[in-house]
Design an enzyme around this catalytic site. Structure first.
Site, short mmCIF file in Angstrom:
data_model
loop_
_atom_site.label_atom_id
_atom_site.label_comp_id
_atom_site.label_asym_id
_atom_site.label_seq_id
_atom_site.Cartn_x
_atom_site.Cartn_y
_atom_site.Cartn_z
N LYS A 1 -1.38 0.63 -24.95
CA LYS A 1 -1.69 0.47 -26.46
C LYS A 1 -0.37 0.57 -27.13
O LYS A 1 0.42 -0.22 -27.17
CB LYS A 1 -2.69 1.64 -26.87
CG LYS A 1 -3.99 1.25 -26.04
CD LYS A 1 -5.14 2.30 -26.25
CE LYS A 1 -6.44 1.98 -25.33
NZ LYS A 1 -7.19 2.86 -25.67
N GLU B 1 -0.59 4.81 -0.78
CA GLU B 1 -1.22 6.08 -0.84
C GLU B 1 -0.48 7.28 -0.74
O GLU B 1 0.42 7.31 0.55
CB GLU B 1 -2.90 6.33 0.03
CG GLU B 1 -3.73 4.99 -0.28
CD GLU B 1 -4.97 5.03 0.54
OE1 GLU B 1 -4.95 5.82 1.48
OE2 GLU B 1 -5.96 4.29 0.30
N THR C 1 -3.34 6.02 -22.01
CA THR C 1 -3.14 4.49 -21.52
C THR C 1 -1.69 4.34 -21.87
O THR C 1 -0.90 4.88 -22.71
CB THR C 1 -3.99 3.58 -22.38
OG1 THR C 1 -3.80 3.68 -23.64
CG2 THR C 1 -5.55 3.95 -22.25
N TYR D 1 0.85 -1.48 -0.06
CA TYR D 1 0.07 0.09 0.12
C TYR D 1 0.78 1.35 0.00
O TYR D 1 1.93 1.43 0.92
CB TYR D 1 -0.79 -0.03 1.38
CG TYR D 1 -2.21 -0.01 0.80
CD1 TYR D 1 -2.76 0.95 0.21
CD2 TYR D 1 -3.04 -1.21 1.36
CE1 TYR D 1 -4.37 0.85 -0.05
CE2 TYR D 1 -4.51 -1.33 0.75
CZ TYR D 1 -4.95 -0.34 0.10
OH TYR D 1 -6.34 -0.55 -0.49
N ASP E 1 -6.09 13.44 -25.46
CA ASP E 1 -6.11 12.26 -24.80
C ASP E 1 -5.29 11.30 -25.95
O ASP E 1 -5.96 10.80 -26.97
CB ASP E 1 -7.48 11.76 -24.85
CG ASP E 1 -7.59 10.16 -24.37
OD1 ASP E 1 -6.54 9.53 -24.08
OD2 ASP E 1 -8.81 9.82 -24.01
N ARG F 1 -1.44 -2.58 -18.54
CA ARG F 1 -2.69 -1.80 -18.47
C ARG F 1 -2.54 -0.51 -17.55
O ARG F 1 -2.31 -1.03 -16.39
CB ARG F 1 -3.82 -2.70 -18.30
CG ARG F 1 -3.95 -4.14 -19.06
CD ARG F 1 -5.23 -4.47 -18.80
NE ARG F 1 -6.24 -3.81 -19.99
CZ ARG F 1 -6.11 -3.92 -21.22
NH1 ARG F 1 -5.29 -4.70 -21.88
NH2 ARG F 1 -6.79 -3.18 -22.19
C1 LIG Z 1 -8.73 3.23 -24.84
C2 LIG Z 1 -8.91 4.56 -24.61
C3 LIG Z 1 -9.23 5.33 -23.24
C4 LIG Z 1 -9.49 4.23 -22.20
O1 LIG Z 1 -8.63 3.37 -21.74
P1 LIG Z 1 -9.12 2.30 -20.77
O2 LIG Z 1 -7.76 1.84 -20.28
O3 LIG Z 1 -9.81 1.12 -21.44
O4 LIG Z 1 -9.68 2.74 -19.79
C5 LIG Z 1 -9.40 6.42 -23.41
N1 LIG Z 1 -9.47 7.54 -24.26
C6 LIG Z 1 -9.10 6.88 -25.57
C7 LIG Z 1 -8.99 7.77 -26.72
C8 LIG Z 1 -8.76 5.65 -25.59
O5 LIG Z 1 -8.66 5.14 -26.99
#
Ligand SMILES: *Cc1c(COP(=O)(O)O)cnc(C)c1O
Length: 415
Positions: A227, A55, A224, A53, A198, A233
């Protein structure tokens, strides 16, 4: 303490893991948001760090015994700063969606307006889809892409002038073109809005210098880590120093409890990989492979949304070929090719059976696929889609897929 091996103690779970490993080995993974992490990343992810933990933030924790955790989290932060030229980084969001939500609550009051892209034009669920809770809290309005498939900057500016958003949001899940961050920043400045990008899908391409980097320009950037960035993840938030306190407080204690430090360690490992020269070669190859698909599918007469691709993905209308996105996904799955059905801009069909499929090259590129293999893959997809009701042909392609993938083993060490 249970000292048995997993196979011994819980064979049911082990068997499913083994079958999933085989599925990953033997199939063509073309979902553009997926990738394969390296063994060192897996090692950190499966480490004893999961026991701790912590935090708070490095140097300011609510629990004792965090001295080594602090080293790890600080390394992850420093590497992210180096990769993206970020002023401030928070590596604790549990995934991309929680990262975005933490930003909204950090920067806005309930009821305030966010201008993001129409979902069918490539935006993400967390950018204001009616099924998400965030639409009960914030007011989402949407801009679109134009007839040529580019972000419609005139429409974006009109919407911004009309709705006076607090935040303008770019960065998408199914958009295949480069983004002109300077132009969006100009519009945001004109209406006094903050800027958020994003980059969940394209972070790896940005890290390698293969796409424009919004981090030095925008107020806040989320991504993220799993990807194109090819980590475990997770999610991270990067921002200008002036937003650092607000962002950190929003993630913890505003929204989350203890961070997942095994994930953060694995993310740091993935960041080390992203800083190596090989990662640049990888990102270049992702784009080159997507260009092969673009050329082949154009040749076959498919309609590519946004008129093609500048990144790792393609969104393709399959209805001119006499099938729907769902039928295409199903037929490809039967042949061992994994893609996902997807809405196309202003799709007349429903989300559960849309007109398109979305496919991408990051995972296949990690396997070592180059232009030559992508040509074969495109031919296989064409064969499946034009024969989607012929199970014999689908089975035939499945065998071809297995032959091809067996030449590019993924995790021989785990077999
Ligand atoms: C995949 C994605 C997310 C969300 O990610 P998670 O890890 O699935 O919660 C947010 N924004 C965009 C543009 C994405 O492609």
């Amino acid at each position: 303490m249970n000292t048995k091996k997993l196979t011994e103690f819980d064979p049911l779970i082990q068997e499913s893991i083994t079958k999933e490993l085989q599925r990953q080995e033997e199939g063509l993974e073309m979902i553009p948001s997926e990738n394969f992490v390296s063994l060192p990343v897996l090692e950190a992810l499966g480490s004893i760090l999961t026991n701790k933990y912590s935090e708070g933030y490095p140097g300011k924790r609510y629990y004792g015994g965090c001295e080594f955790i602090d080293e790890i989290e600080q390394l992850a932060i420093d590497r992210a700063k180096e990769i993206f030229s970020a002023e401030h980084v928070n590596v604790q969001p549990l995934s991309g969606a929680p990262a975005n939500i933490a930003v909204y609550f950090a920067l806005l009051e309930p009821g305030e307006t966010i201008l993001g892209m129409d979902l069918s034009h490539g935006g993400h669920l967390t950018h204001g889809h009616p099924v998400t809770h965030m639409t009960k809290v914030f007011n989402f309005v949407r801009y679109k892409t134009d007839a040529e498939g580019k972000i419609d900057l005139d429409n974006l500016r009109e919407m911004a002038l009309e709705h006076k958003p607090k935040l303008i949001l770019v960065g998408y899940s199914a958009y295949s073109r480069e983004i002109e961050y300077e132009k969006i920043k100009e519009i945001a400045d004109e209406v006094g809005a903050m800027t958020m990008a994003d980059i969940a899908h394209i972070a790896g391409l940005i890290a390698a210098g293969e796409m424009n980097n919004p981090v030095p320009l925008f107020d806040v950037v989320t991504t993220t880590t799993h990807k194109t960035l090819r980590g475990p993840r997770g999610g991270i938030i990067m921002c200008k120093e002036k937003f650092a306190k607000k962002i950190d407080k929003s993630v913890f204690p505003g929204f989350q409890g203890g961070p997942h430090e095994n994930n953060i360690a694995a993310t740091a490992v993935a960041f080390k990989e992203a800083l190596e020269p090989e990662f640049k070669t990888y990102a270049k190859q992702i784009k080159a492979n997507a260009k092969v698909l673009e050329r082949k599918f154009n040749g076959y007469g498919y309609k590519l949304c946004f008129n093609g691709t500048d990144n790792h993905l393609l969104l393709m209308d399959v209805t001119p070929k006499g099938l729907t996105g769902q039928q295409a996904e199903d037929a490809l799955t039967k042949s061992g090719i994994t893609v996902n059905k997807n809405m196309i801009p202003d799709d007349p069909r429903k989300p559960m059976d849309p007109s398109g499929i979305r496919l991408g090259t990051p995972a296949l590129t990690t396997r070592g696929f180059k232009e030559e293999e992508m040509e074969i893959v495109a031919d296989m997809i064409e064969k499946v889609l034009t024969n989607h009701e012929d199970d014999k042909i689908l089975e035939e392609v499945r065998k071809e897929v297995k032959d091809l993938t067996s030449r590019f083993p993924l995790y021989p060490e785990l077999a």
